[in-house]
Design an enzyme around this catalytic site. Sequence first.
Site, PDB file in Angstrom:
ATOM      1  N   GLU A  66       0.819  -1.214   0.000  1.00 45.37           N
ATOM      2  CA  GLU A  66       0.000   0.000   0.000  1.00 45.37           C
ATOM      3  C   GLU A  66       0.852   1.263   0.000  1.00 45.37           C
ATOM      4  OE1 GLU A  66      -3.126   0.680  -0.441  1.00 45.37           O
ATOM      5  OE2 GLU A  66      -3.973  -1.331  -0.391  1.00 45.37           O
ATOM      6  N   GLU A  70       0.762   4.027  -3.054  1.00 46.54           N
ATOM      7  CA  GLU A  70       0.246   5.364  -2.794  1.00 46.54           C
ATOM      8  C   GLU A  70       1.317   6.445  -2.698  1.00 46.54           C
ATOM      9  OE1 GLU A  70      -2.355   4.931   0.585  1.00 46.54           O
ATOM     10  OE2 GLU A  70      -3.800   3.763  -0.589  1.00 46.54           O
ATOM     11  N   ASP A  88     -16.307   3.199  15.841  1.00 48.37           N
ATOM     12  CA  ASP A  88     -15.600   4.466  15.646  1.00 48.37           C
ATOM     13  C   ASP A  88     -14.769   4.470  14.371  1.00 48.37           C
ATOM     14  OD1 ASP A  88     -16.646   5.433  18.014  1.00 48.37           O
ATOM     15  OD2 ASP A  88     -14.859   4.949  19.191  1.00 48.37           O
ATOM     16  N   GLU A 124      -2.146  14.287  -3.465  1.00 46.02           N
ATOM     17  CA  GLU A 124      -1.121  15.066  -2.783  1.00 46.02           C
ATOM     18  C   GLU A 124      -0.536  14.261  -1.629  1.00 46.02           C
ATOM     19  OE1 GLU A 124      -0.819  19.406  -0.489  1.00 46.02           O
ATOM     20  OE2 GLU A 124      -2.755  18.664  -1.154  1.00 46.02           O
TER      21      GLU A 124
END
Length: 168
Positions: A66, A70, A88, A124
């Site tokens: 990952e 990314e 949560d 970004e």
Amino acid sequence: MAMSSYYKNIREKIGSDLLFMPSVAAIVRNEKGEILFQNKGNGEKWSLPAGAIELGEAPAQAVIREVWEETGLTVIPKILLGVFGGKDFRYEYPNGHKVEYNIFVFECEVIEGTLCPKDEETAELQYFHLDHIPDLAIPYPKVIFEQSDRNEVYFQWDEQWLNAISQK
């Protein structure tokens, strides 16, 4: 990488309904100790480099994959910092897909690469000082970002539940 064929297949069956998703997230620091965050550019809040664990993949393998996809950085997970989940850690994507994450958060060390996303999920990338962390999509406790020599994993739970169990 966009959603895997495994998760696409599940989504075809359940639509946007809540999906339990085992996931990983990485805390990657620069030489100043600042933490790397990702903005997807689609209106979502900032996030750590993170994503779903794929079938047959160990959490440590998933975090390496990952982060590379990314950010363009190759990392090695050094420490499991925390394990999070429950209500949560439910999230609804802009397309309406609902997930409840079970997240393994790793402190990672960069071994090579330059910041350059390999997928279309990242608009970004920016390092932030602990005192200036942006609004995050996932409610990680601040303690998970603090650098320390602790050797314990942070486990999230409800203190009232813990007290009720200990009184039995």
